[in-house]
Design a protein around this motif. Structure first.
Motif, PDB file in Angstrom:
ATOM      1  N   TYR A   1       0.863  -1.179   0.000  1.00  0.00           N
ATOM      2  CA  TYR A   1       0.000   0.000   0.000  1.00  0.00           C
ATOM      3  C   TYR A   1       0.897   1.225   0.000  1.00  0.00           C
ATOM      4  CZ  TYR A   1      -3.038   3.745   1.587  1.00  0.00           C
ATOM      5  OH  TYR A   1      -3.703   4.935   1.689  1.00  0.00           O
ATOM      6  N   SER A   2       0.625   2.146  -0.887  1.00  0.00           N
ATOM      7  CA  SER A   2       1.440   3.362  -0.978  1.00  0.00           C
ATOM      8  C   SER A   2       0.538   4.578  -1.036  1.00  0.00           C
ATOM      9  CB  SER A   2       2.336   3.317  -2.222  1.00  0.00           C
ATOM     10  OG  SER A   2       1.561   3.248  -3.401  1.00  0.00           O
ATOM     11  N   LYS A   3       1.031   5.670  -0.479  1.00  0.00           N
ATOM     12  CA  LYS A   3       0.266   6.913  -0.458  1.00  0.00           C
ATOM     13  C   LYS A   3       1.228   8.081  -0.587  1.00  0.00           C
ATOM     14  CE  LYS A   3      -3.206   9.546   2.099  1.00  0.00           C
ATOM     15  NZ  LYS A   3      -4.098   9.625   0.928  1.00  0.00           N
ATOM     16  N   THR A   4       0.810   9.072  -1.331  1.00  0.00           N
ATOM     17  CA  THR A   4       1.588  10.292  -1.524  1.00  0.00           C
ATOM     18  C   THR A   4       0.834  11.456  -0.892  1.00  0.00           C
ATOM     19  OG1 THR A   4       2.520   9.474  -3.594  1.00  0.00           O
ATOM     20  CG2 THR A   4       2.620  11.837  -3.215  1.00  0.00           C
ATOM     21  N   PHE A   5       1.519  12.162   0.001  1.00  0.00           N
ATOM     22  CA  PHE A   5       0.953  13.339   0.645  1.00  0.00           C
ATOM     23  C   PHE A   5       1.404  14.567  -0.148  1.00  0.00           C
ATOM     24  CE2 PHE A   5       1.337  10.086   3.870  1.00  0.00           C
ATOM     25  CZ  PHE A   5       0.105  10.133   4.508  1.00  0.00           C
ATOM     26  N   GLN A   6       0.421  15.283  -0.685  1.00  0.00           N
ATOM     27  CA  GLN A   6       0.729  16.423  -1.556  1.00  0.00           C
ATOM     28  C   GLN A   6       1.084  17.656  -0.732  1.00  0.00           C
ATOM     29  OE1 GLN A   6       1.098  16.108  -4.709  1.00  0.00           O
ATOM     30  NE2 GLN A   6       0.286  14.036  -4.895  1.00  0.00           N
ATOM     31  N   THR A   7       2.221  17.543  -0.056  1.00  0.00           N
ATOM     32  CA  THR A   7       2.755  18.664   0.699  1.00  0.00           C
ATOM     33  C   THR A   7       3.947  19.234  -0.055  1.00  0.00           C
ATOM     34  OG1 THR A   7       4.134  17.146   1.990  1.00  0.00           O
ATOM     35  CG2 THR A   7       1.948  17.696   2.879  1.00  0.00           C
ATOM     36  N   VAL A   8       4.590  20.247   0.501  1.00  0.00           N
ATOM     37  CA  VAL A   8       5.797  20.810  -0.095  1.00  0.00           C
ATOM     38  C   VAL A   8       6.896  20.784   0.965  1.00  0.00           C
ATOM     39  CG1 VAL A   8       6.838  22.835  -1.199  1.00  0.00           C
ATOM     40  CG2 VAL A   8       4.423  22.316  -1.576  1.00  0.00           C
ATOM     41  N   PRO A   9       7.890  19.899   0.802  1.00  0.00           N
ATOM     42  CA  PRO A   9       8.017  18.890  -0.264  1.00  0.00           C
ATOM     43  C   PRO A   9       7.062  17.713  -0.053  1.00  0.00           C
ATOM     44  CG  PRO A   9       9.789  18.659   1.306  1.00  0.00           C
ATOM     45  CD  PRO A   9       9.025  19.883   1.755  1.00  0.00           C
ATOM     46  N   ALA A  10       6.810  16.963  -1.128  1.00  0.00           N
ATOM     47  CA  ALA A  10       5.895  15.829  -1.064  1.00  0.00           C
ATOM     48  C   ALA A  10       6.488  14.705  -0.227  1.00  0.00           C
ATOM     49  CB  ALA A  10       5.581  15.315  -2.464  1.00  0.00           C
ATOM     50  N   VAL A  11       5.616  13.956   0.431  1.00  0.00           N
ATOM     51  CA  VAL A  11       6.025  12.831   1.277  1.00  0.00           C
ATOM     52  C   VAL A  11       5.399  11.557   0.718  1.00  0.00           C
ATOM     53  CG1 VAL A  11       5.964  11.832   3.584  1.00  0.00           C
ATOM     54  CG2 VAL A  11       6.235  14.304   3.308  1.00  0.00           C
ATOM     55  N   ASN A  12       6.212  10.545   0.509  1.00  0.00           N
ATOM     56  CA  ASN A  12       5.747   9.251  -0.001  1.00  0.00           C
ATOM     57  C   ASN A  12       5.855   8.210   1.111  1.00  0.00           C
ATOM     58  OD1 ASN A  12       5.439  10.115  -2.825  1.00  0.00           O
ATOM     59  ND2 ASN A  12       7.651  10.325  -2.749  1.00  0.00           N
ATOM     60  N   LEU A  13       4.800   7.450   1.282  1.00  0.00           N
ATOM     61  CA  LEU A  13       4.752   6.430   2.325  1.00  0.00           C
ATOM     62  C   LEU A  13       4.255   5.131   1.719  1.00  0.00           C
ATOM     63  CD1 LEU A  13       4.911   5.752   5.414  1.00  0.00           C
ATOM     64  CD2 LEU A  13       2.474   6.338   5.516  1.00  0.00           C
ATOM     65  N   SER A  14       4.912   4.042   2.062  1.00  0.00           N
ATOM     66  CA  SER A  14       4.473   2.722   1.577  1.00  0.00           C
ATOM     67  C   SER A  14       4.653   1.688   2.671  1.00  0.00           C
ATOM     68  CB  SER A  14       5.249   2.312   0.329  1.00  0.00           C
ATOM     69  OG  SER A  14       6.594   2.021   0.640  1.00  0.00           O
ATOM     70  N   LEU A  15       3.740   0.749   2.681  1.00  0.00           N
ATOM     71  CA  LEU A  15       3.767  -0.363   3.627  1.00  0.00           C
ATOM     72  C   LEU A  15       3.572  -1.634   2.820  1.00  0.00           C
ATOM     73  CD1 LEU A  15       3.932  -0.775   6.743  1.00  0.00           C
ATOM     74  CD2 LEU A  15       1.442  -0.975   6.711  1.00  0.00           C
ATOM     75  N   SER A  16       4.475  -2.586   2.975  1.00  0.00           N
ATOM     76  CA  SER A  16       4.413  -3.794   2.145  1.00  0.00           C
ATOM     77  C   SER A  16       4.821  -5.010   2.949  1.00  0.00           C
ATOM     78  CB  SER A  16       5.320  -3.652   0.916  1.00  0.00           C
ATOM     79  OG  SER A  16       6.668  -3.529   1.308  1.00  0.00           O
ATOM     80  N   ALA A  17       4.403  -6.165   2.443  1.00  0.00           N
ATOM     81  CA  ALA A  17       4.812  -7.466   2.970  1.00  0.00           C
ATOM     82  C   ALA A  17       5.262  -8.315   1.795  1.00  0.00           C
ATOM     83  CB  ALA A  17       3.663  -8.138   3.713  1.00  0.00           C
ATOM     84  N   THR A  18       6.415  -8.958   1.917  1.00  0.00           N
ATOM     85  CA  THR A  18       6.965  -9.755   0.824  1.00  0.00           C
ATOM     86  C   THR A  18       7.259 -11.168   1.291  1.00  0.00           C
ATOM     87  OG1 THR A  18       9.241  -9.090   1.300  1.00  0.00           O
ATOM     88  CG2 THR A  18       7.993  -7.699  -0.226  1.00  0.00           C
ATOM     89  N   HIS A  19       7.346 -12.047   0.304  1.00  0.00           N
ATOM     90  CA  HIS A  19       7.593 -13.465   0.593  1.00  0.00           C
ATOM     91  C   HIS A  19       8.348 -14.054  -0.579  1.00  0.00           C
ATOM     92  CE1 HIS A  19       6.020 -17.407  -0.829  1.00  0.00           C
ATOM     93  NE2 HIS A  19       6.392 -17.821   0.364  1.00  0.00           N
TER      94      HIS A  19
END
Length: 891
Positions: free
Chosen positions: A384-402
């Motif tokens: 799951y990823s989300k971009t916060f439209q701030t200045v500067p922009a902030v990118n956040l992602s949460l993942s699970a891998t196998h």
């Protein structure tokens, strides 16, 4: 006033009497009649009176003959009989009245009784033409003749032909009671496209038909090629709807020498809603083996779609009490989720899961999994990823891998991985100004990565021991970089990187006097270390052109060179290293408590190295012989996509300073149909008798300038019979790809023969392709596609001079006839001296039927399957499916 009104009534009545019968023929004056156009006749109901202040007459007004507008057209003539309230249209007649659309050779309408008669015409040769075509609402009927009452909605139709869903129905006599009930006598119903000459049909003499809902029939017999079959039903019920319906899935019968007789892929389909469904399938074998599968697909338009599969098998070998008796349980979970790109531009969720028992595909008894038995890995990712439209922009992602190795049965997982980053900030440059020069291009970022990593084995999956050895930590990274140009043509970049690592697991080494050996103890708790490094590079681009003349076939060759020199520096972080007693003699050895850490360990070796790289591309300008115009532009052909040389020199090393030279090249040949890649590693140093590198150049040791330690060559060639197209044959949505296998069919296909959606034929009709009905066994055009993959690997690290890999794989599909397709997959391993996985696929398009044969002749997966059945999903249970599954040995 009354006299004037009566006089007006007499005059109007006389006018209508003179219009009582009127015929318009094709021989009339064309200026007065235009039969090709659609005329409009409107009769307004009511009394022919003139309104005034006098009291109305006691005479009852006449009822109107029509209560709606009639639009009609006829190529021959029109005849309106006002006295008998009849309208006759002859030759290519068309009539539009209320919600009725009627086309026929001849149409008679009695509009005072709301009755319509339509029939066909004979041409000059005595053949019937212009059959009636009737449409009311969504129902369409073609027939020989029609009698219809638009008020009562009742009708009689002779020799009717209509489409209802996937069914095509033809009846000798059809009686329509209302909009929802039809009765048909002497009916034939089929799913064949040609209702007049179907490949098969069901013949019955009593039918009750409810459009869009069901067909109920009396005694019914199946006919194939106009030959009656023994298949007779005393009655029948066929659901007819555009929506998915729940129902049973008929299994496939077969036998196996180890598991006995079996039923495969039987179960029930649940049409739960328009957004998701569920299929519950099962296998059963007479020796006690069984399998269960739950398959669900879901979708919401413009938002997301996906599918979930859960598969479980309990495999039993031999009989209880025998020495070769064995039992194993295998499972597999698959989940695929895709979000529409337009659903939310700032956040995205996706999933691609394929996990389970390492031996599932190799031990599975279901033929659908045979094409995936060669898979060595299973991988999964949920993010799951989300971009916060701030200045500067902030990118956040949460993942699970196998990641799971099916050979070693080792599993590596991250539950979860957190990543966050802040976009680049240019502190010395205005927001809207161009960023040029050393200072204005200085930028920095912030990156965060957190993980909870688990390494376990198949036998411990989701058991308490799996989570006991989990490692977790966070890593903060702040890169600072800039770039600028010097001497106009040279690009320079410089960067420094600061990292701070937080971990929750460390170790402590110490000597155990009782066991007289060193032991490792796990230490739980927070700890951290910090590192930094510096790097810079300078590079340029050199263009060289070698002209040969505009009158030559090859007019010029262009050579592009991109040399670059880089420097990297990393200090020694020996402050994070300690000593421990290794043995009873008091020998001390160095270690760091961050060994085997989540993000590695701080480096103790001081490094200062220079990297050298030269990238080359070659392109030719060729005369365009396909264009005869004087201003025709020459064609550009890529000769070498890349020819790269890379190496490095460690300034801080006392010996073996030069790294091996890596050479790689790649190109495309035959109009990009063949892809060629080559690579080799050249070591400038010699080795001793034990195969260890020594600080002596190979040329000084009596050898050549470089010693080739490894080399690899790969060739991929795909071609089809259609010009300009490559036969890649890739399908990312295939079951083989979801199982973790290749997207093409070089390793065969995982195919359910009874699933008509997996047909080798393209169900979409292509007008550019020849008609399948034309031509016999031989056709001048035989569409085909071929794929070849060749791989060669050479190893010479310790003078073994051995080819450790040498194999070729090939696959293809060919249309033997317009309705016969054959596919194959095979290969040969020159090292192991054996044929690789081999699969033969045959399919016959029998118009409304389909026949398949799938055969694996050699190897551990020897098996075959045969299927013949009706394509339509409504009658998909009318089939014959016979298969021989592979013999599995449980290990």
């Amino acid at each position: 006033m009354r006299v004037r009104r009566n006089l007006l009534y007499i005059i109007l009545s006389a006018i209508f009497l003179t219009m009582g019968t009127h015929e318009v023929s094709a021989q009339d004056d064309p200026a007065k009649t235009t039969p090709a156009t659609i005329d409009t006749l409107t009769v307004i109901p009511g009394d022919l009176t003139v309104l005034d202040t006098v009291k109305n007459d006691s005479i009852k007004p006449k009822k109107a003959g029509l209560d709606a507008t009639i639009k009609r057209k006829a190529k021959g003539y029109e005849k309106l009989d006002q006295r008998n309230k009849t309208l006759l249209l002859h030759d290519e007649a068309e009539l539009y009245y209320k919600d009725i659309e009627l086309k026929a050779g001849q149409i008679i309408m009695k509009y005072d009784r709301d009755e319509v008669f339509a029939g066909r015409l004979k041409d000059s040769l005595g053949n019937y033409t212009q059959y009636p075509y009737f449409k009311q609402g969504g129902n369409v009927v073609e027939a020989d003749s029609i009698h219809f009452n638009s008020k009562t909605k009742k009708a009689r139709v002779w020799n009717s032909r209509s489409d209802q869903g996937e069914f095509r129905i033809r009846g000798e006599l059809t009686k329509k009671e209302n909009d929802s009930v039809y009765y048909i006598k002497g009916a034939r119903f089929t799913t064949s496209k040609d209702i007049n000459n179907p490949e098969y049909y069901f013949l019955t003499y009593k039918v009750k038909f409810v459009p869009g809902e069901k067909v109920v029939v009396g005694p019914t017999q199946m006919w194939i090629a106009d030959v009656p079959t023994p298949l007779v039903l005393p009655f029948g019920f066929f659901p007819m709807t555009d929506k998915a319906e729940s129902g049973f899935i008929v299994p496939t019968f077969g036998d196996n020498s180890r598991q006995g007789y079996f039923l495969q892929n039987g179960g029930y389909y649940f049409a739960m809603s328009d957004y998701y469904d569920l299929a519950v399938l099962g296998d059963y074998y007479t020796n006690g083996s069984y399998g269960l599968r739950f398959q669900s697909s879901y979708a919401q338009r413009y938002k997301f779609n996906g599918n979930v599969n859960f598969r479980y098998e309990n495999n039993v070998q031999s009989e209880r009490g025998f020495p070769d008796y064995a039992r194993s349980t295998q499972y597999n979970i698959q989940w695929s989720h895709n979000q529409d790109a337009k659903a939310n531009p700032n956040s995205r969720f996706s999933a691609s899961v394929n996990l389970g028992s390492s031996q599932y595909y190799r031990q599975s008894l279901n033929m659908n999994n045979i094409g995936s038995s060669l898979n060595n890995t299973m991988q999964s990712s949920v993010s799951y990823s989300k971009t916060f439209q701030t200045v500067p922009a902030v990118n956040l992602s949460l993942s699970a891998t196998h990641s799971q190795n099916t050979n070693t049965e080792q599993i590596n997982m991250t539950l979860p991985t957190l990543q966050a980053s802040v976009d680049r900030v240019f502190p010395f440059a205005p927001a809207d100004a161009p960023k040029k020069g050393l200072i204005k291009n200085i930028n920095l970022q912030y990156n965060l990565r957190g993980e909870n990593r688990i390494q376990t084995y198949d036998s411990l999956f989701f058991k308490p021991e799996m989570f006991r050895d989990a490692k977790s930590g966070l890593q903060h990274t702040i890169p600072l970089s800039t770039n600028f140009k010097v001497f106009r043509y040279f690009s320079v970049s410089a960067a420094t990187n600061y990292q701070e690592t937080w971990v929750m697991n460390t170790i402590r080494r110490e000597f155990d006097a009782d066991s007289a050996a060193s032991v490792i103890q796990d230490v739980k708790g927070f700890d951290s270390y910090r590192t930094y490094n510096f790097s810079s590079s300078i590079g340029t681009t050199i263009y060289g052109t070698f002209p040969f003349g505009d009158d030559k076939k090859i007019q010029a060759i262009r050579h592009v060179i991109r040399p670059s020199v880089s420097y990297s520096y990393s200090p020694s972080f020996d402050q994070y290293y300690d000593y421990y007693q290794y043995d009873a003699a008091g020998t001390l050895r160095e270690y760091t408590r961050f060994e085997s850490g989540l993000f590695g360990q701080p480096g103790k070796t001081y490094s200062s190295s220079v990297g050298i790289a030269v990238n080359n591309t070659f392109e030719a300008k060729v005369r365009n012989d396909d264009d005869d115009s004087p201003d025709a532009e020459p064609k550009k052909i890529m000769l070498l996509n890349n020819l790269n040389f890379t190496t490095s020199y460690n300034l801080a090393a006392d010996s073996l300073a030069w790294a091996p030279l890596r050479v790689s090249a790649g190109t495309n040949l035959f109009k990009d149909k063949m892809n060629v890649n080559f690579g080799t590693t050249l070591d400038p140093y010699a080795i001793d008798n034990s195969g260890t590198r020594i600080n002596t150049y190979n040329i000084d040791n009596g050898g050549s300038l470089f010693r080739m330690t490894s080399a690899n060559l790969t060739l991929n060639y795909s071609i089809t019979s259609e010009d300009g197209k490559s036969g890649d044959g890739e399908n990312k949505e295939s079951q083989t790809a979801r199982n973790g296998g290749r997207e093409d069919d070089l390793f065969g296909r995982a195919t359910d023969l009874s699933d008509s959606r997996k047909s080798m034929f393209d169900e979409e009709e292509d007008s550019t392709k020849p008609d399948k009905n034309e031509g016999g066994f031989f056709n001048a055009k035989l569409p085909w596609d071929l794929r070849f993959a060749y791989s060669l690997t050479y190893s010479n690290n310790k003078r073994e001079r051995e080819i450790i890999g040498n194999s070729i794989m090939f696959s293809g599909n060919i249309d033997i006839t317009p309705r016969w397709k054959m596919g194959f997959s095979s290969g040969y391993d020159f090292v192991q001296k054996g044929v690789t996985f081999t699969q033969m696929r045959f399919e016959r398009d029998l118009l409304s039927w389909r026949m398949d044969f799938n055969w694996i002749p050699i190897g551990d997966n020897t098996s075959w399957g045969f299927f013949i059945g009706i394509k339509s999903s409504v009658l998909s249970d009318i089939k014959w499916d016979k298969r021989q599954v592979p013999d599995r040995v449980i290990r």
